[in-house]
Design an enzyme around this catalytic site. Structure first.
Site, PDB file in Angstrom:
ATOM      1  N   LYS A  26       0.838  -1.205   0.000  1.00  9.28           N
ATOM      2  CA  LYS A  26       0.000   0.000   0.000  1.00  9.28           C
ATOM      3  C   LYS A  26       0.874   1.257   0.000  1.00  9.28           C
ATOM      4  O   LYS A  26       0.670   2.153  -0.815  1.00  9.28           O
ATOM      5  CB  LYS A  26      -0.906  -0.038   1.238  1.00  9.28           C
ATOM      6  CG  LYS A  26      -2.013   1.008   1.227  1.00  9.28           C
ATOM      7  CD  LYS A  26      -2.626   1.083   2.596  1.00  9.28           C
ATOM      8  CE  LYS A  26      -4.044   0.854   2.761  1.00  9.28           C
ATOM      9  NZ  LYS A  26      -5.062   0.681   1.866  1.00  9.28           N
ATOM     10  N   ARG A  96      -3.494   2.861   8.803  1.00  9.61           N
ATOM     11  CA  ARG A  96      -3.793   1.554   8.195  1.00  9.61           C
ATOM     12  C   ARG A  96      -2.542   0.707   8.103  1.00  9.61           C
ATOM     13  O   ARG A  96      -1.438   1.229   7.932  1.00  9.61           O
ATOM     14  CB  ARG A  96      -4.304   1.720   6.757  1.00  9.61           C
ATOM     15  CG  ARG A  96      -5.598   2.454   6.604  1.00  9.61           C
ATOM     16  CD  ARG A  96      -5.803   2.700   5.112  1.00  9.61           C
ATOM     17  NE  ARG A  96      -6.730   3.773   4.876  1.00  9.61           N
ATOM     18  CZ  ARG A  96      -8.026   3.602   4.597  1.00  9.61           C
ATOM     19  NH1 ARG A  96      -8.519   2.393   4.509  1.00  9.61           N
ATOM     20  NH2 ARG A  96      -8.805   4.624   4.411  1.00  9.61           N
ATOM     21  N   GLY A 105      -8.130  -7.211   4.930  1.00  9.33           N
ATOM     22  CA  GLY A 105      -8.973  -7.269   6.116  1.00  9.33           C
ATOM     23  C   GLY A 105      -8.376  -8.013   7.302  1.00  9.33           C
ATOM     24  O   GLY A 105      -9.040  -8.181   8.318  1.00  9.33           O
ATOM     25  N   MET A 107      -5.596  -7.231   9.113  1.00  8.84           N
ATOM     26  CA  MET A 107      -5.006  -6.414  10.180  1.00  8.84           C
ATOM     27  C   MET A 107      -5.887  -5.196  10.443  1.00  8.84           C
ATOM     28  O   MET A 107      -6.932  -5.044   9.835  1.00  8.84           O
ATOM     29  CB  MET A 107      -3.593  -6.022   9.784  1.00  8.84           C
ATOM     30  CG  MET A 107      -2.654  -7.206   9.863  1.00  8.84           C
ATOM     31  SD  MET A 107      -1.005  -6.782   9.366  1.00  8.84           S
ATOM     32  CE  MET A 107      -1.157  -6.545   7.634  1.00  8.84           C
ATOM     33  N   ARG A 351      -3.241  -1.517  -6.514  1.00  8.86           N
ATOM     34  CA  ARG A 351      -2.370  -2.690  -6.395  1.00  8.86           C
ATOM     35  C   ARG A 351      -2.732  -3.631  -7.522  1.00  8.86           C
ATOM     36  O   ARG A 351      -3.804  -3.510  -8.117  1.00  8.86           O
ATOM     37  CB  ARG A 351      -2.551  -3.380  -5.040  1.00  8.86           C
ATOM     38  CG  ARG A 351      -3.956  -3.880  -4.817  1.00  8.86           C
ATOM     39  CD  ARG A 351      -4.141  -4.444  -3.430  1.00  8.86           C
ATOM     40  NE  ARG A 351      -5.558  -4.689  -3.187  1.00  8.86           N
ATOM     41  CZ  ARG A 351      -6.087  -4.900  -2.003  1.00  8.86           C
ATOM     42  NH1 ARG A 351      -5.332  -4.878  -0.936  1.00  8.86           N
ATOM     43  NH2 ARG A 351      -7.366  -5.139  -1.864  1.00  8.86           N
ATOM     44  N   HIS A 465     -15.862  -9.339   1.040  1.00  8.71           N
ATOM     45  CA  HIS A 465     -14.823 -10.190   1.601  1.00  8.71           C
ATOM     46  C   HIS A 465     -14.894 -11.596   1.024  1.00  8.71           C
ATOM     47  O   HIS A 465     -13.905 -12.164   0.569  1.00  8.71           O
ATOM     48  CB  HIS A 465     -14.980 -10.228   3.128  1.00  8.71           C
ATOM     49  CG  HIS A 465     -13.985 -11.129   3.790  1.00  8.71           C
ATOM     50  ND1 HIS A 465     -14.258 -12.441   4.080  1.00  8.71           N
ATOM     51  CD2 HIS A 465     -12.715 -10.914   4.171  1.00  8.71           C
ATOM     52  CE1 HIS A 465     -13.196 -12.979   4.625  1.00  8.71           C
ATOM     53  NE2 HIS A 465     -12.246 -12.074   4.706  1.00  8.71           N
ATOM     54  N   SER A 774      14.682 -42.659 -13.717  1.00 11.07           N
ATOM     55  CA  SER A 774      13.517 -41.863 -13.381  1.00 11.07           C
ATOM     56  C   SER A 774      13.455 -41.806 -11.855  1.00 11.07           C
ATOM     57  O   SER A 774      13.387 -42.847 -11.198  1.00 11.07           O
ATOM     58  CB  SER A 774      12.259 -42.512 -13.953  1.00 11.07           C
ATOM     59  OG  SER A 774      11.140 -41.742 -13.602  1.00 11.07           O
ATOM     60  N   CYS A 841       9.293 -39.027 -11.676  1.00 10.18           N
ATOM     61  CA  CYS A 841       7.908 -39.462 -11.857  1.00 10.18           C
ATOM     62  C   CYS A 841       7.149 -39.555 -10.535  1.00 10.18           C
ATOM     63  O   CYS A 841       6.037 -40.058 -10.490  1.00 10.18           O
ATOM     64  CB  CYS A 841       7.833 -40.769 -12.613  1.00 10.18           C
ATOM     65  SG  CYS A 841       8.580 -42.144 -11.728  1.00 10.18           S
ATOM     66  N   TYR A 861      13.124 -34.469 -18.134  1.00 15.18           N
ATOM     67  CA  TYR A 861      11.664 -34.406 -18.135  1.00 15.18           C
ATOM     68  C   TYR A 861      11.084 -34.584 -16.736  1.00 15.18           C
ATOM     69  O   TYR A 861      11.757 -35.067 -15.821  1.00 15.18           O
ATOM     70  CB  TYR A 861      11.072 -35.459 -19.082  1.00 15.18           C
ATOM     71  CG  TYR A 861      11.225 -36.886 -18.596  1.00 15.18           C
ATOM     72  CD1 TYR A 861      10.244 -37.483 -17.802  1.00 15.18           C
ATOM     73  CD2 TYR A 861      12.345 -37.637 -18.938  1.00 15.18           C
ATOM     74  CE1 TYR A 861      10.379 -38.780 -17.356  1.00 15.18           C
ATOM     75  CE2 TYR A 861      12.489 -38.937 -18.494  1.00 15.18           C
ATOM     76  CZ  TYR A 861      11.507 -39.515 -17.704  1.00 15.18           C
ATOM     77  OH  TYR A 861      11.651 -40.786 -17.253  1.00 15.18           O
TER      78      TYR A 861
END
Ligand code: PEP
Ligand code: MG
Length: 891
Positions: A26, A96, A105, A107, A351, A465, A774, A841, A861
């Site tokens: 902020k 704030r 919301g 804090m 933001r 919210h 693998s 894998c 891979y």
């Protein structure tokens, strides 16, 4: 000397956007907006470093902060032309929180700070609006008492309610200035009663009380929960922003609102948001009043109420210019908050906006087309894990449905579950799959939202919210379903003439806002359009190949649809669990002689051959890694009398015999017992049958198709090179035999899984017989950490909570331990055989952080479950981009 406070205002700022770590999101963005020349109320940010020092120093502020705050406050006073605590022209401020990552919301916030018995009169005189002044004072006492003095806000709500009933009115707005003045007196009395001392009149005391309370709120329970859910480190701390107040509640030419520069649900390029006339700050987000849409277009979803575009066209026009400037500057979709005070627009926040996975893809792809960002940035902008939201089914449009009600399409996706009415109940019954139904949600409900499949609320808009948090979590949410009458005490809700009880099934469609009775079936998602475009770019950028773990034709087809480049693990044991096969399998297991076992295996051979034929055909030329039987045989043993009888009949032996064999073969430590290649060594005929099935299937497919069939035969749980040497010979001999019989020579590879620490360490010897490795990181994690993969879940959570582990090592690779073994094995394996192919894998193959590790470790891979293939493709592209940049930086 360390600078602890950064000022902004009047077109200039000491901070800027890339100082987020220090100023919080902020604070950094307020500074940036100021420097861009946007109308931002003057203020200052106390850094996150102060918060960190505050906790390190036993809740004491570092020296020098107070003096800097004093100076910064004087700067605000100068710009605002008002003085803090002065009786003539008082400056009021907001205090704030603002952490590095947004924690909506979680804090504390205090507004209207600086009001006391004297300044409230000055405010009344200055604005000519005593009602407004006393309403602000009343709100301030309530908020400050709740946040700083620890007096719960319901105490004040009760007084407000009884004042309204005394005056015979229904709405707060119907109370007069005198009513509110009297109420302020009652509020102060309440504080005195509770604290045995008066509400603070000294504005400096107020200010420091609020600053400390915001720092303290960094460690409140809901902030801690939120950080845990979003992997936000506690060590970051929060900044505190102190800013000159602007008022959206001074009359009908005032308003407050929130907006997204593009639609956060769909990504559509359309300005989108909500506002409330004559309201203050948090009213929109709190979901208490139903907000109005910003744009005329927004009325399509936002309802009948007039839009800001209609009621405040000038201010709206200015807002449009600003949002366009912000988006062009940040080159990303912004989530903005603003206030209009007497027709003057003020920006309070910007933001990068939270968005659904679908929106994030559309916005990224659109922004490339608009030349705002490059393809690499588009790839980096999309969270691979969030793709999950898109890959999962949506409601079957043809299924019968009973619509109960409709709300806002707050967060897309479909979910069904039983109705619960509290966060606690949601958590308790999470296993049953629940839909959390609330009038509205608050930050206290976050653990319940996390446990639920979806969220349904009666109140609140698209930016309430519930909506914001659900989108962040990627959970379906329908908000503001106004028709719902929820009775928490009776645990029921009514909608029209329908009553739904706790425990009844409902289905919500977060993409349309519909709510249905019962469990509605779902259909597969479409993977075309922007998704395909973005995935196409990802495929061009990545260097890691992505395969799928699949054994059934269904899985193999899904794998191809999701873009797998082959099968990296076909667990052949999964092919034996069908009812008709399990008997032959059991017959084979209980036989004591090689001949008997071969007889039973002969019955299994055609079934396996058919399986492999199907797989090779579906995979059409792509590599298929087939792992020979891995689990301990006892997992297949018959248990019940009926099963024993069935096997006895098929094998032509007595039930007694089968029972005694089952007893003899039983193991109590199966994961480390007679499993993996140990089976192949002791019962070579099993592996021989499987290898034969593979080569026979490959030859028949090769005869029919133009695609080359390349089986890769994989031996599990190898601990030394001798095991592999013996079994490779067996596979080679079988291949040669089949080639002689069929006249078709098949190209194939033989490789091994690396699942034991010893195998990783002895990779050089093992590589002499292996054409590929693998990494079976499920077993490798189990055997390296000494943690049972089946039982560890019971305490891993506690381990995470106590900070012993950062993540579940069965989900995200333990890079320091298991990772080091992989690196050692990769290095030693490559030294012995330069062209050895390396892959992974285990479940980690679909985890973005683990995929990034695989890139660093130089694997060729990853292989993961079909649904995670797109996640792995995107994660691999991101890892490749990172590698490219760090290479460029090093050069
Ligand atoms: C592994 O251990 O990582 C693996 C892929 O094999 P499985 O999960 O079948 O044991
Ligand atoms: Mg394994």
């Amino acid at each position: 000397m360390t600078k602890y406070v950064y000022s902004f205002g009047d077109g200039a700022a000491e901070g800027k956007v890339d100082m987020k770590n220090l100023l919080g999101g902020k604070g950094a963005n307020l500074a940036e907006m100021c420097s861009l020349g946007l109308p931002v109320p003057p203020g200052f940010t106390i850094t996150t470093e102060v918060c960190v020092n505050y906790y390190a120093g036993g809740k004491k502020l570092p020296a020098g902060v107070e003096a800097e705050v004093k100076k910064a406050l004087a700067a605000i006073e100068k710009i605002a032309g008002a003085k803090f605590g002065e009786v003539k022209n008082p400056l009021l401020v907001s205090v704030r929180s603002g952490a590095r990552a947004s924690m909506p919301g979680m804090m504390d916030t205090v507004l209207n700070l600086g009001l006391n018995d004297a300044t409230v009169e000055a405010l009344a005189a200055k604005t000519g609006n005593p009602r407004f002044a006393y309403d602000s004072y009343r709100r301030f006492i309530q908020m400050y008492s709740d946040v700083v003095l620890g007096i719960d806000h319901y105490n004040f709500e009760e007084l407000l309610e009884s004042k309204k009933s005394d005056r015979g009115v229904e709405l707060d707005t119907e109370l007069t200035a005198d009513d509110l003045k009297a109420l302020v007196g009652e509020y102060k009395e309440k504080v005195k009663q509770e604290l045995k001392k008066p509400f603070p009149q000294d504005v400096q005391e107020q200010l420091w009380g609020a600053i400390m309370a915001v720092f303290d709120s960094w460690m409140n329970a809901r902030a801690i929960t939120y950080r845990k859910l979003h992997d936000i480190p506690e060590s970051w701390g929060t900044a505190v922003n102190v800013q000159s107040m602007v008022f959206g509640n001074m009359g009908d030419d005032c308003a407050t609102g929130v907006a997204f520069t593009r639609n956060p649900s769909t990504g559509e390029k359309a300005f989108y948001g909500e506002f409330l006339v004559n309201a203050q700050g948090e009213d929109v987000v709190a979901g208490i009043r139903t907000p109005q849409p910003l744009t005329i277009k927004g009325k399509e979803i936002g309802g009948e109420l007039p839009s800001m575009e209609e009621v405040m066209p000038d201010v709206y026009g200015e807002l449009v210019k600003i949002y366009q400037k912000l988006e062009a500057h940040y080159r990303d979709m912004q989530d903005i908050e603003f206030t209009v005070q007497n027709r003057k627009l003020w920006m309070l926040q910007t933001r990068s906006g939270k968005r659904t996975a679908a929106a994030s893809i559309k916005i990224a792809v659109d922004m490339v087309a608009e030349k705002l960002i490059k393809r690499e940035q588009a790839i980096e902008r999309v969270d691979p894990a969030a793709l999950d939201q898109l890959l999962h089914p949506t409601l079957d449009p043809n299924a019968p449905k009973t619509l109960i009600t409709r709300g806002l399409p707050a967060s897309p996706g479909a979910a069904a579950g039983i109705v619960v009415f509290s966060a606690e109940e949601a958590e308790r019954r999470a296993k049953e799959k629940v839909i959390l139904v609330r009038v509205e949600t608050s930050p206290e409900d976050i653990h319940g939202m996390h446990a639920a499949q979806g969220i349904l609320t009666a109140r609140g808009g698209m930016t309430s919210h519930a909506a914001v948090v659900a989108r962040g979590m990627g959970k379906p949410c329908v908000s503001g379903a106004g028709e719902l009458k929820i009775d928490y005490a009776a645990k029921i809700f009514k909608a029209g003439n329908k009553t739904v009880k706790e425990g009844d099934f409902v289905t919500i469609n977060g993409g349309s806002g519909e709510v249905f009775l019962g469990e509605v079936p779902t259909v597969q998602p479409q993977l075309s359009g922007d998704f395909a475009t973005l995935m196409g770019w990802a495929d061009e950028m990545r260097t890691l190949k992505v395969r799928a773990n699949a054994e059934t034709p269904l899985d193999a087809k899904a794998a191809r649809r999701f873009g797998a480049e082959g099968i990296g693990l076909c667990r052949t044991e999964h092919m034996f669990f069908d009812t008709d096969r399990i008997i032959a399998m059991r017959e084979m297991i209980v036989s004591e002689t090689v001949e008997k076992r071969k007889e039973a295996l002969a019955k299994l051979l055609p079934m396996q051959r058919k399986d492999f034929t199907e797989l090779f055909t579906i995979m059409a030329g792509l590599p298929v890694t087939i792992r020979l039987l891995d689990p301990p045989l006892h997992e297949f043993l018959p248990h019940s009398d009926a099963e024993i009888k069935e096997v006895a009949k098929a094998a032509g032996v007595t039930s007694e015999y089968v029972r005694s064999r089952a007893h003899a073969l039983h193991e109590s430590n199966p994961m480390l017992g007679h499993r993996g290649c140990r089976l192949g060594i002791t019962y070579p005929e099993i592996y021989e049958m499987q290898a034969r099935a593979v080569f026979e299937a490959a030859s028949s497919v090769a005869k029919e198709s133009k695609d080359k069939v390349i089986p890769e035969i994989m031996i599990p749980l190898v601990m030394n090179s001798k095991e592999l040497e013996i079994l490779k010979r067996l596979v080679d001999d079988t291949a040669a035999a089949v080639a002689r019989e069929t006249g078709v020579k098949i190209e194939y590879l033989v490789g091994t899984m690396i699942e034991l620490p010893r195998a990783a360490l002895r990779a050089a010897d093992i590589a002499r017989h292996a054409e590929f490795f693998s990494f079976g990181t499920n077993d490798l994690t189990q055997t390296t950490l000494g943690l049972s993969r089946d039982d560890a879940a019971s305490f891993i959570e506690a381990y995470k909570q106590k900070g012993v582990l950062d993540a579940d090592p069965f989900v995200t690779i333990d890079q320091d331990g298991v990772g080091e073994l992989i690196q050692i094995a990769a290095e030693r394996g490559r030294k012995a055989r330069s062209d050895i192919k390396l892959g992974i894998c285990g479940e980690h193959g679909g985890d973005p952080a683990s995929v990034a590790f695989c890139q660093k470790a130089g694997l060729n891979y990853v292989s993961c479950s079909p649904y995670r293939v797109p996640i792995a493709r995107l994660a691999a592209a991101q890892a490749a981009i990172k590698a490219k940049f760090s290479k460029a930086a090093a050069a």
